[in-house]
Design a protein around this motif. Structure first.
Motif, PDB file in Angstrom:
ATOM      1  N   ILE A   1      -4.111   7.191  -9.133  1.00 39.80           N
ATOM      2  CA  ILE A   1      -3.656   6.290  -8.074  1.00 39.80           C
ATOM      3  C   ILE A   1      -4.236   6.783  -6.758  1.00 39.80           C
ATOM      4  CG2 ILE A   1      -1.650   5.250  -6.944  1.00 39.80           C
ATOM      5  CD1 ILE A   1       0.007   6.178  -9.411  1.00 39.80           C
ATOM      6  N   THR A   2      -4.956   5.920  -6.041  1.00 41.49           N
ATOM      7  CA  THR A   2      -5.583   6.333  -4.788  1.00 41.49           C
ATOM      8  C   THR A   2      -4.654   6.083  -3.596  1.00 41.49           C
ATOM      9  OG1 THR A   2      -6.677   4.175  -4.601  1.00 41.49           O
ATOM     10  CG2 THR A   2      -7.915   5.952  -5.642  1.00 41.49           C
ATOM     11  N   LYS A   3      -4.743   6.988  -2.619  1.00 40.68           N
ATOM     12  CA  LYS A   3      -3.998   6.840  -1.358  1.00 40.68           C
ATOM     13  C   LYS A   3      -4.845   6.037  -0.379  1.00 40.68           C
ATOM     14  CE  LYS A   3      -2.081  11.543  -1.833  1.00 40.68           C
ATOM     15  NZ  LYS A   3      -2.055  12.880  -1.231  1.00 40.68           N
ATOM     16  N   PRO A   4      -4.208   5.266   0.514  1.00 46.27           N
ATOM     17  CA  PRO A   4      -2.769   4.988   0.569  1.00 46.27           C
ATOM     18  C   PRO A   4      -2.361   4.059  -0.569  1.00 46.27           C
ATOM     19  CG  PRO A   4      -3.913   3.659   2.192  1.00 46.27           C
ATOM     20  CD  PRO A   4      -4.948   4.556   1.577  1.00 46.27           C
ATOM     21  N   PHE A   5      -1.137   4.192  -1.036  1.00 51.12           N
ATOM     22  CA  PHE A   5      -0.686   3.390  -2.161  1.00 51.12           C
ATOM     23  C   PHE A   5       0.655   2.727  -1.843  1.00 51.12           C
ATOM     24  CE2 PHE A   5       0.172   7.946  -2.966  1.00 51.12           C
ATOM     25  CZ  PHE A   5       1.546   7.949  -2.769  1.00 51.12           C
ATOM     26  N   TYR A   6       0.952   1.666  -2.565  1.00 51.93           N
ATOM     27  CA  TYR A   6       2.260   1.034  -2.486  1.00 51.93           C
ATOM     28  C   TYR A   6       3.208   1.798  -3.407  1.00 51.93           C
ATOM     29  CZ  TYR A   6       0.039  -2.936  -0.141  1.00 51.93           C
ATOM     30  OH  TYR A   6      -0.644  -3.726   0.732  1.00 51.93           O
ATOM     31  N   TYR A   7       4.366   2.159  -2.879  1.00 54.11           N
ATOM     32  CA  TYR A   7       5.297   2.936  -3.689  1.00 54.11           C
ATOM     33  C   TYR A   7       5.801   2.147  -4.888  1.00 54.11           C
ATOM     34  CZ  TYR A   7       5.145   6.505  -0.112  1.00 54.11           C
ATOM     35  OH  TYR A   7       4.713   7.484   0.733  1.00 54.11           O
ATOM     36  N   GLU A   8       5.813   0.816  -4.764  1.00 53.31           N
ATOM     37  CA  GLU A   8       6.219  -0.017  -5.897  1.00 53.31           C
ATOM     38  C   GLU A   8       5.226   0.113  -7.048  1.00 53.31           C
ATOM     39  OE1 GLU A   8       6.147  -0.953  -2.777  1.00 53.31           O
ATOM     40  OE2 GLU A   8       8.278  -1.308  -2.351  1.00 53.31           O
TER      41      GLU A   8
END
Length: 233
Positions: A99-106
């Motif tokens: 998962i790459t940043k920035p990411f949606y916490y959902e």
């Protein structure tokens, strides 16, 4: 309740991840000493690991390999590195997702749920767990665990593979060549002493369970689990 281990050196991201994950009913374990990641894992046996790539001392790829050597639990990388090569390296080192940043916490929560279902829940394979048993000693190759008289020792993958071969041919000598074939696909690049190292480690794991002298060296040939060791204790 599933436990999620968070290995992230950015305090703000770590705090937000922890808060969001706990809001969905999971327990969290936050690693604060980044030289003891594998110790945290052994001590707490989390169900899933969130792992950053850029960490002090050792990077996430290193810790992924250490965890994967002793467990098949889901490992999800969370990283600001977006290159395809970084994602390939993560998967090659044993990760299940990236998962790459920035990411949606959902999205993070959805991926956690998905991998937990695949590993332990409704999507997990329902086939009967494989076990190898001999004289009261029980090996669980998929769990990487060895059990005897109510005690359990945790194994590295190669240790479990070595024990599996020896237990399947219990009482008989297993040649070094056969063991090397079991543990490594390409023996050409394996140092001869490497097998000795794993044999020593297996002896230590057996000793943890109170079993000594069970794994016998047959000079010039290979190794054998002695047929009478189960009478100990």
């Amino acid at each position: 309740m599933s436990t999620i281990m968070i290995v992230e050196d950015d305090p703000k991201i770590c705090e937000l991840l922890q808060s969001h994950i706990e809001k969905y009913g999971y327990q969290t374990l936050v690693v604060s000493d980044f030289e003891r990641v594998i110790d945290y894992f052994h001590e707490n046996r989390p169900d899933l690991v969130l792992l950053d790539v850029n960490l002090p001392s050792f990077d996430g790829y290193y810790w992924c390999r250490q965890i994967r050597a002793v467990s098949t639990c889901p490992i999800l990388f969370i990283s600001a590195r977006e290159s395809k090569m970084d994602q390939v390296m993560a998967l090659e080192n044993g990760a299940d997702d990236y998962i790459t940043k920035p990411f949606y916490y959902e999205v993070v929560i959805a991926k956690i749920r998905s991998h937990l279902r695949r590993a332990y829940g409704s999507y997990a394979m329902q086939a009967e767990e494989k076990t190898v048993e001999w004289s009261g000693l029980i090996l669980y190759p998929e769990r990487l665990e060895l059990s005897w008289k109510g005690q359990t020792a945790h194994l590295a993958k190669k240790e479990a593979m070595l024990l599996e071969k020896l237990m399947e041919r219990s009482g008989r000598v297993v040649s070094r060549t056969r063991l090397l074939e079991k543990l490594w696909d390409d023996q050409q690049f394996v140092d001869d002493n490497t097998l000795n190292v794993y044999v020593t480690r297996v002896r230590k794991k057996l000793k943890e369970l109170g079993i000594e002298g069970a794994l016998e060296t047959v000079r010039g040939t290979g190794y054998r689990l002695k047929a009478t060791w189960g009478e100990q204790g």
